[in-house]
Design a protein around this motif. Structure first.
Motif, PDB file in Angstrom:
ATOM      1  N   GLU B 111       4.814  43.996  14.532  1.00 57.04           N
ATOM      2  CA  GLU B 111       5.901  44.380  13.613  1.00 57.04           C
ATOM      3  C   GLU B 111       6.260  45.872  13.791  1.00 57.04           C
ATOM      4  O   GLU B 111       7.433  46.228  13.893  1.00 57.04           O
ATOM      5  N   LEU B 112       5.235  46.715  13.898  1.00 58.04           N
ATOM      6  CA  LEU B 112       5.480  48.160  14.010  1.00 58.04           C
ATOM      7  C   LEU B 112       6.059  48.540  15.370  1.00 58.04           C
ATOM      8  O   LEU B 112       6.948  49.396  15.456  1.00 58.04           O
ATOM      9  N   LYS B 114       7.912  46.705  17.175  1.00 58.04           N
ATOM     10  CA  LYS B 114       9.326  46.301  17.159  1.00 58.04           C
ATOM     11  C   LYS B 114      10.145  47.306  16.357  1.00 58.04           C
ATOM     12  O   LYS B 114      11.254  47.658  16.732  1.00 58.04           O
ATOM     13  N   ARG B 115       9.555  47.795  15.275  1.00 57.61           N
ATOM     14  CA  ARG B 115      10.267  48.748  14.406  1.00 57.61           C
ATOM     15  C   ARG B 115      10.567  50.058  15.136  1.00 57.61           C
ATOM     16  O   ARG B 115      11.610  50.663  14.919  1.00 57.61           O
ATOM     17  N   ASP B 117      10.948  50.263  18.352  1.00 56.08           N
ATOM     18  CA  ASP B 117      11.608  49.892  19.621  1.00 56.08           C
ATOM     19  C   ASP B 117      10.702  50.045  20.841  1.00 56.08           C
ATOM     20  O   ASP B 117      11.168  50.469  21.908  1.00 56.08           O
ATOM     21  N   LEU B 166      14.970  57.453  12.668  1.00 52.87           N
ATOM     22  CA  LEU B 166      13.857  56.539  12.371  1.00 52.87           C
ATOM     23  C   LEU B 166      12.781  57.256  11.562  1.00 52.87           C
ATOM     24  O   LEU B 166      12.279  56.735  10.557  1.00 52.87           O
TER      25      LEU B 166
END
Lengths: 226, 210
Positions: B111-112, B114-115, B117, B166
């Protein structure tokens, strides 16, 4: 205690995997050791010495010089990008980092010795000589333990200094002298006639080894902070 | 229950030189403090002392009333250096540090990454990533810890505009649950965020604005 040992094992296993993956480091250490024993064996043939006298001295001089190559890289990867800070934040205790690095260095030295000891045996033509493995193996283990413990401690002390690569071997040698004297005596005794006791040297070696693991475990907080 | 960090008369000397002198302040969950000051003011030293990376000469660092009461692994530290192993892949770095900080979760790592990128680069060694990508990875690694106290030392260094956005989003989102202390020279990068400011000069707090 379980968590502490888990973290020690985690860092140890990462370092071992690193060594296996970048095999060139271990390979260069082994190649250097092989070259040393080849040169020493050649000189030994010319000098016409007894195998019993020469084996332990050649073996430990080769191990010592090669180990400088292996051990002085212990903290190199942690020095890049301040990874050491990341480890410190995770472990909380700097002693666990020392323990992991020490165990990794000990493993590498034992692998190295497993390769070069038989090679030296062949090179100097010791195949006809009887040796007591019951003495040779503990001597190799205790000698490597001392080398790995002192080497890891000194590498931790010097890694952040600008002349680390120069300082490390210079500081290592004087501290290693007692270990080298004791371990050469023990290794030589493995070839001597049965009954010759080296118990005192073995006790000395074991005590010295223990001291150089306990002291850095207690003081590594100060050592790493410089 | 809200967490409370109290810094009381914190002093750090190296030789006879005072790097920090009698620094005191307090922060609780939800607080976002920005430490500013000229070069050599002691900003990084302050963060490293709070993180326990160096030893204080005197003073106290209390977490919920107890000295060094913050469990290791509950403290996130983002420096301008990535603190990543360059020879390990992106995923291996996340797994190694996740396990070391006792906060390992495969799902959370995915998840992280992907967050920030970096999921597509998960098998690449961290050493081949650009400076900005390494900083994103360092952010992901720190967030994976779910820290209660996050210390940022010049975290915008090397980040492109997307990376800066971000990080600002993360700073805003983390605000609900953690205490955040950030060192920067450029307050413009924090536009749109609410924060308290501590200004250091020659190791002393010269201005505190809540």
């Amino acid at each position: 205690m379980g968590k502490y040992l888990n973290k020690v094992f985690l860092i140890y296993w990462k370092d071992i995997r690193d060594e296996v993956r970048s095999f060139d480091n271990l390979l260069s250490t082994i190649l250097f050791g092989v070259m040393l024993i080849f040169i020493f064996s050649f000189a030994f043939q010319l000098a016409d010495l007894d195998v019993e006298q020469a084996f332990s001295a050649i073996l430990w001089v080769s191990i010592f010089f090669s180990s400088v190559l292996a051990i002085q890289r212990s903290f190199a990867k942690e020095e890049e990008n301040n990874v050491l800070d990341g480890l410190l934040l995770g472990t909380g205790d700097r002693g666990s980092i020392f323990l992991a690095k020490f165990l990794c260095n000990l493993t590498i030295l034992l692998i190295f010795e497993a390769v070069i000891t038989p090679l030296l045996w062949i090179f100097i033509g010791a195949s006809g000589v009887k040796a007591s493995l019951g003495l040779l193996v503990p001597a190799l283990f205790l000698g490597s333990w001392g080398l790995a413990a002192i080497g890891t401690m000194l590498n931790g002390m010097t890694v952040q200094l600008p002349a680390a690569r120069l300082l490390f071997p210079i500081l290592l040698f004087p501290l290693m002298v007692p270990v080298l004297v004791a371990v050469i005596q023990c290794t030589a005794a493995a070839f001597a006639a049965p009954g010759e006791s080296v118990a005192a040297w073995l006790y000395f070696l074991a005590s010295f080894d223990l001291l150089f693991v306990i002291v850095p475990l207690l003081l590594f907080d100060y050592i790493l902070e410089g | 229950m809200a967490d409370l960090l109290e810094i009381q008369n914190l002093t750090k000397k190296i030789g006879f030189k005072n790097i920090l002198l009698d620094v005191s302040f307090a922060a609780q969950s939800g607080d976002f403090l920005v430490v500013t000051g000229p070069n050599g003011a002691g900003k990084t030293t302050l963060l490293r002392l709070i993180a326990g990376l160096i030893k204080r000469t005197s003073g106290k660092i209390l977490w919920n009333g107890s000295d060094y009461g913050l469990a290791h692994g509950s403290l996130g530290y983002i420096s301008h250096k990535s603190m990543l192993y360059e020879n390990l892949s992106v995923l291996e770095n996340m797994v190694f540090f996740g396990r070391l900080y006792e906060k390992y979760s495969q799902k959370r790592i995915e998840e992280l990454l992907k967050r920030v990128d970096l999921w597509l680069y998960r098998h690449e060694p961290a050493g081949v990533l650009s400076r900005g990508m390494q900083q994103r990875l360092a952010l992901a690694r720190t967030l994976a810890q779910e820290p209660k106290l996050v210390l940022y030392d010049e975290p915008f260094t090397g980040l492109d505009l997307d990376g800066q956005k971000l990080l600002r989003n993360i700073l805003a989102a983390k605000r609900q649950r953690s205490i955040q202390i950030l060192v920067t020279h450029d307050l413009n990068l924090l536009s749109g965020l609410e924060y308290g400011n501590i200004r250091l000069q020659r190791g002393r707090v010269v201005q505190e604005r809540g």
